[in-house]
Design a protein around this motif. Sequence first.
Motif, PDB file in Angstrom:
ATOM      1  N   GLU A  41       0.847  -1.196   0.000  1.00 57.32           N
ATOM      2  CA  GLU A  41       0.000   0.000   0.000  1.00 57.32           C
ATOM      3  C   GLU A  41       0.879   1.241   0.000  1.00 57.32           C
ATOM      4  O   GLU A  41       2.086   1.157  -0.059  1.00 57.32           O
ATOM      5  CB  GLU A  41      -0.887   0.006   1.251  1.00 57.32           C
ATOM      6  N   GLY A  42       0.237   2.369   0.120  1.00 57.11           N
ATOM      7  CA  GLY A  42       0.963   3.621   0.239  1.00 57.11           C
ATOM      8  C   GLY A  42       1.303   4.227  -1.107  1.00 57.11           C
ATOM      9  O   GLY A  42       1.277   3.567  -2.143  1.00 57.11           O
ATOM     10  N   GLU A  43       1.630   5.499  -1.046  1.00 63.64           N
ATOM     11  CA  GLU A  43       1.975   6.225  -2.253  1.00 63.64           C
ATOM     12  C   GLU A  43       3.459   6.065  -2.560  1.00 63.64           C
ATOM     13  O   GLU A  43       4.279   5.939  -1.656  1.00 63.64           O
ATOM     14  CB  GLU A  43       1.652   7.708  -2.057  1.00 63.64           C
ATOM     15  N   PRO A  44       3.814   6.111  -3.848  1.00 66.27           N
ATOM     16  CA  PRO A  44       5.231   6.079  -4.206  1.00 66.27           C
ATOM     17  C   PRO A  44       5.956   7.312  -3.662  1.00 66.27           C
ATOM     18  O   PRO A  44       5.344   8.363  -3.462  1.00 66.27           O
ATOM     19  CB  PRO A  44       5.208   6.107  -5.736  1.00 66.27           C
ATOM     20  N   HIS A  45       7.223   7.175  -3.436  1.00 67.07           N
ATOM     21  CA  HIS A  45       8.084   8.283  -3.010  1.00 67.07           C
ATOM     22  C   HIS A  45       9.134   8.449  -4.104  1.00 67.07           C
ATOM     23  O   HIS A  45      10.163   7.781  -4.094  1.00 67.07           O
ATOM     24  CB  HIS A  45       8.736   7.974  -1.663  1.00 67.07           C
ATOM     25  N   MET A  46       8.851   9.331  -5.053  1.00 67.54           N
ATOM     26  CA  MET A  46       9.675   9.445  -6.254  1.00 67.54           C
ATOM     27  C   MET A  46      10.345  10.803  -6.443  1.00 67.54           C
ATOM     28  O   MET A  46      11.124  10.975  -7.368  1.00 67.54           O
ATOM     29  CB  MET A  46       8.832   9.127  -7.488  1.00 67.54           C
ATOM     30  N   GLY A  47      10.012  11.788  -5.639  1.00 65.07           N
ATOM     31  CA  GLY A  47      10.645  13.094  -5.755  1.00 65.07           C
ATOM     32  C   GLY A  47      10.290  13.847  -7.023  1.00 65.07           C
ATOM     33  O   GLY A  47      11.055  14.688  -7.482  1.00 65.07           O
ATOM     34  N   ASN A  48       9.123  13.579  -7.598  1.00 62.98           N
ATOM     35  CA  ASN A  48       8.722  14.309  -8.801  1.00 62.98           C
ATOM     36  C   ASN A  48       7.425  15.078  -8.524  1.00 62.98           C
ATOM     37  O   ASN A  48       6.926  15.068  -7.399  1.00 62.98           O
ATOM     38  CB  ASN A  48       8.582  13.360 -10.003  1.00 62.98           C
ATOM     39  N   HIS A  49       6.886  15.739  -9.539  1.00 69.78           N
ATOM     40  CA  HIS A  49       5.702  16.559  -9.319  1.00 69.78           C
ATOM     41  C   HIS A  49       4.484  15.726  -8.913  1.00 69.78           C
ATOM     42  O   HIS A  49       3.627  16.186  -8.175  1.00 69.78           O
ATOM     43  CB  HIS A  49       5.390  17.397 -10.562  1.00 69.78           C
ATOM     44  N   ALA A  50       4.383  14.495  -9.406  1.00 64.21           N
ATOM     45  CA  ALA A  50       3.239  13.651  -9.065  1.00 64.21           C
ATOM     46  C   ALA A  50       3.394  13.003  -7.686  1.00 64.21           C
ATOM     47  O   ALA A  50       2.422  12.856  -6.948  1.00 64.21           O
ATOM     48  CB  ALA A  50       3.058  12.563 -10.122  1.00 64.21           C
ATOM     49  N   TRP A  51       4.616  12.593  -7.341  1.00 64.00           N
ATOM     50  CA  TRP A  51       4.906  11.909  -6.075  1.00 64.00           C
ATOM     51  C   TRP A  51       6.129  12.584  -5.444  1.00 64.00           C
ATOM     52  O   TRP A  51       7.250  12.080  -5.524  1.00 64.00           O
ATOM     53  CB  TRP A  51       5.179  10.415  -6.315  1.00 64.00           C
ATOM     54  N   PRO A  52       5.945  13.751  -4.812  1.00 67.40           N
ATOM     55  CA  PRO A  52       7.088  14.564  -4.382  1.00 67.40           C
ATOM     56  C   PRO A  52       7.876  14.042  -3.171  1.00 67.40           C
ATOM     57  O   PRO A  52       9.022  14.414  -2.991  1.00 67.40           O
ATOM     58  CB  PRO A  52       6.452  15.918  -4.049  1.00 67.40           C
ATOM     59  N   THR A  53       7.298  13.201  -2.368  1.00 66.10           N
ATOM     60  CA  THR A  53       7.980  12.725  -1.169  1.00 66.10           C
ATOM     61  C   THR A  53       9.152  11.821  -1.549  1.00 66.10           C
ATOM     62  O   THR A  53       9.120  11.132  -2.554  1.00 66.10           O
ATOM     63  CB  THR A  53       7.000  11.939  -0.279  1.00 66.10           C
ATOM     64  N   MET A  54      10.173  11.829  -0.707  1.00 62.21           N
ATOM     65  CA  MET A  54      11.331  10.958  -0.907  1.00 62.21           C
ATOM     66  C   MET A  54      11.537  10.086   0.324  1.00 62.21           C
ATOM     67  O   MET A  54      11.029  10.371   1.402  1.00 62.21           O
ATOM     68  CB  MET A  54      12.598  11.787  -1.151  1.00 62.21           C
ATOM     69  N   ASN A  55      12.300   9.038   0.147  1.00 67.62           N
ATOM     70  CA  ASN A  55      12.715   8.177   1.253  1.00 67.62           C
ATOM     71  C   ASN A  55      14.155   8.467   1.610  1.00 67.62           C
ATOM     72  O   ASN A  55      14.897   9.076   0.834  1.00 67.62           O
ATOM     73  CB  ASN A  55      12.619   6.698   0.845  1.00 67.62           C
TER      74      ASN A  55
END
Length: 97
Positions: A41-55
């Motif tokens: 589950e959960g949202e991707p963490h990709m660092g882009n405009h659609a998925w801005p969060t990072m790990n």
Amino acid sequence: MKGIFVSYNQAYNEEIVELLESFGQRGFTRWEDVEGRGSFEGEPHMGNHAWPTMNHALITFVPDDKAPAIMQALREKDGSNQALGLRAYCWTIEMFY
């Protein structure tokens, strides 16, 4: 000796280090801005405009007797806010000098 690898939402950054320190564990190596997507589950963490969060990711090596308590504390932290995302893995390490 045990190796503990932790991949976690960047929001946990200092909390993970503080958790290790609470067990007397000083040493670790950390990688910042790690992309990823959870297994279930959960949202991707990709660092882009659609998925801005990072790990971030961290690895530490601890005495065998400390590993279960640290892993339990990480499990509890993940359980307190599963939407952020945290995964921890532990394995036996042989050290060669």
